[in-house]
Design a protein around this motif. Structure first.
Motif, short mmCIF file in Angstrom:
data_model
loop_
_atom_site.label_atom_id
_atom_site.label_comp_id
_atom_site.label_asym_id
_atom_site.label_seq_id
_atom_site.Cartn_x
_atom_site.Cartn_y
_atom_site.Cartn_z
N HIS A 1 47.77 23.59 46.11
CA HIS A 1 46.94 24.81 46.48
C HIS A 1 45.49 24.75 45.38
N PHE A 2 44.47 24.89 45.95
CA PHE A 2 43.04 24.88 45.47
C PHE A 2 42.77 26.19 45.41
N ILE A 3 42.62 27.09 44.24
CA ILE A 3 42.30 28.49 44.18
C ILE A 3 40.89 28.32 43.45
N PHE B 1 51.57 22.53 42.98
CA PHE B 1 50.38 22.15 42.10
C PHE B 1 49.16 23.14 42.22
N ARG B 2 48.78 23.92 41.55
CA ARG B 2 47.70 24.63 41.43
C ARG B 2 46.25 24.32 40.83
N LEU B 3 45.47 24.00 41.47
CA LEU B 3 44.43 23.71 41.08
C LEU B 3 43.29 24.85 41.07
N HIS B 4 42.60 25.13 39.94
CA HIS B 4 41.59 26.10 39.79
C HIS B 4 40.35 25.36 39.50
N GLY B 5 39.21 26.09 40.04
CA GLY B 5 38.10 25.49 39.86
C GLY B 5 37.09 26.18 41.05
N THR B 6 35.99 25.30 41.27
CA THR B 6 34.92 25.82 42.21
C THR B 6 35.24 24.79 43.48
N CYS B 7 35.15 25.87 44.60
CA CYS B 7 35.34 25.47 46.03
C CYS B 7 33.86 24.65 46.56
N PRO B 8 34.09 23.94 47.52
CA PRO B 8 32.84 23.38 48.28
C PRO B 8 31.83 24.43 48.29
#
Lengths: 143, 143
Positions: free
Chosen positions: B97-99, B133-140
Motif C-alpha cells: 500500500h502506498f500512503i 508493505f506500507r510505503l509513505h511519501g508523495t503520490c503522482p
DNA sequence: TTATCATTTGCAACTAAGTTGCATTTTTAT
DNA sequence: ATAAAAATGCAACTTAGTTGCAAATGATAA
C-alpha cells in the motif's frame, strides 16, 4: 517501579514535563515488549488515579515529542510503543511490525537489514520517503 | 454505469446476492484507483438511496467473501479496495500500500517482485504467514 | 523556600462512528 | 407465481474519543 531517575531523564530529553501520570505511563510502556492500546494501559494502571482523557493526552504528547509512535491496527485500534532502544536512543522512522493472527499482539521488531525496500524508480511516479513493514503470522507465545 | 453483466457476474462469483446497493458499491470501487472509506463511498453515491448501515454491511460482505480487502489507516479509518486484477481474478494476500503524506490517498500497488520478504528464520520465533508493505511519501498527483 | 505562571489534570458534557434489533422489502429457487 | 432466505432502512443505542473549563501540579526565578 525502579529508580525514577532514568524515567525523568527520558521525559526531560523529549521536552516533556515530569508528572506522576507520565512517569507511570512511560514505565508501563517500558515494561512491555509489545505495543499497548489506550485500554491496555488504563487497565494496567490501577494504583494511581488516571483519567482516560489524561491518558489520551499523555499518549499524544509522547507521540508528538517523538518518544513513542503509534500503530493503527486492523481492528481500528491504536497501539503505542516507545521509540527507545535498550540504550535509550531514538530509533528508526522505518518500522517492522509483527502482528500475531492468534492473539493480536503487535511487536515492534528492529528493521531487518536484509529486507529490500523498493526504490522510487520501481514504483512509477511514487516518491517513497519512509515505509512500514507489517508481518502477519504466529508469534512465539502462540506457537 | 456500463453493462451490469460483468458486475453481476462478479457478485455471483463471490457468492453474493445481486442487489442494487451492491452493484452500485462494486461499481464505485471499480471506478476508483485508490482505496475508499465508508464516507467516501457514501458521498459518491447520491443517485440511489443508500443507508449508512447498509453500506457498512455491504462492505463487510465484500471483505468476508474475499471480493475486497480493507486497510486500516493511520487516522483510524478503514479504506476498502477490490481484490480484482484487471482480468477479474483474485490477487495476492500480500499487499503493498502506498500512503500519500499530502493527500492521504491510499493506493494498492501490485507487490513488487524485487522486494525481499524476511523469512521466518530471520525473525526468531515469529512465523511469518503474510505481509503488508506500507510505503509513505508523495503520490503522482501531489508532485 | 516561596511566589508566580504555564502546563497538566480530572470532570462532565458532548460528538461521531459504528452496531443492534426489528419490521419491511427484495432476491432467488421452486 | 410463491415461499423461504437474505438484504435493507430506520431508530435506538453503544462506545471511543474530544472539548472546555476549573482546580491542581510542576518549573522558574526571586
Amino acid at each position: 517501579m525502579l529508580s525514577q531517575k532514568r524515567h525523568k531523564n527520558i521525559l526531560h530529553q523529549y521536552g516533556l514535563k515530569v508528572t506522576s501520570a507520565r512517569l507511570r505511563v512511560l514505565d508501563t510502556l517500558m515494561r512491555s515488549n509489545i505495543a499497548l492500546s489506550h485500554a491496555d494501559i488504563l487497565s494496567k494502571i490501577r494504583d494511581i488515579q488516571l483519567d482516560k482523557v489524561t491518558l489520551y493526552r499523555t499518549l499524544d504528547a509522547f507521540v508528538k515529542s517523538g518518544l513513542a509512535h503509534k500503530v493503527a491496527t486492523e481492528d481500528r485500534n491504536w497501539l503505542y510503543a516507545l521509540d527507545l532502544s535498550e540504550h535509550g536512543d531514538t530509533v528508526h522512522r522505518n518500522h517492522t511490525h509483527f502482528i500475531c493472527d492468534y492473539c493480536d499482539r503487535v511487536y515492534c521488531l528492529p528493521v531487518s537489514p536484509q529486507v529490500g525496500i523498493p526504490d522510487s524508480s520501481s514504483v512509477e511516479g511514487f516518491e517513497v520517503r519512509s515505509h512500514e513493514f507489517r508481518l502477519h503470522g504466529t508469534c512465539p507465545q502462540c506457537h
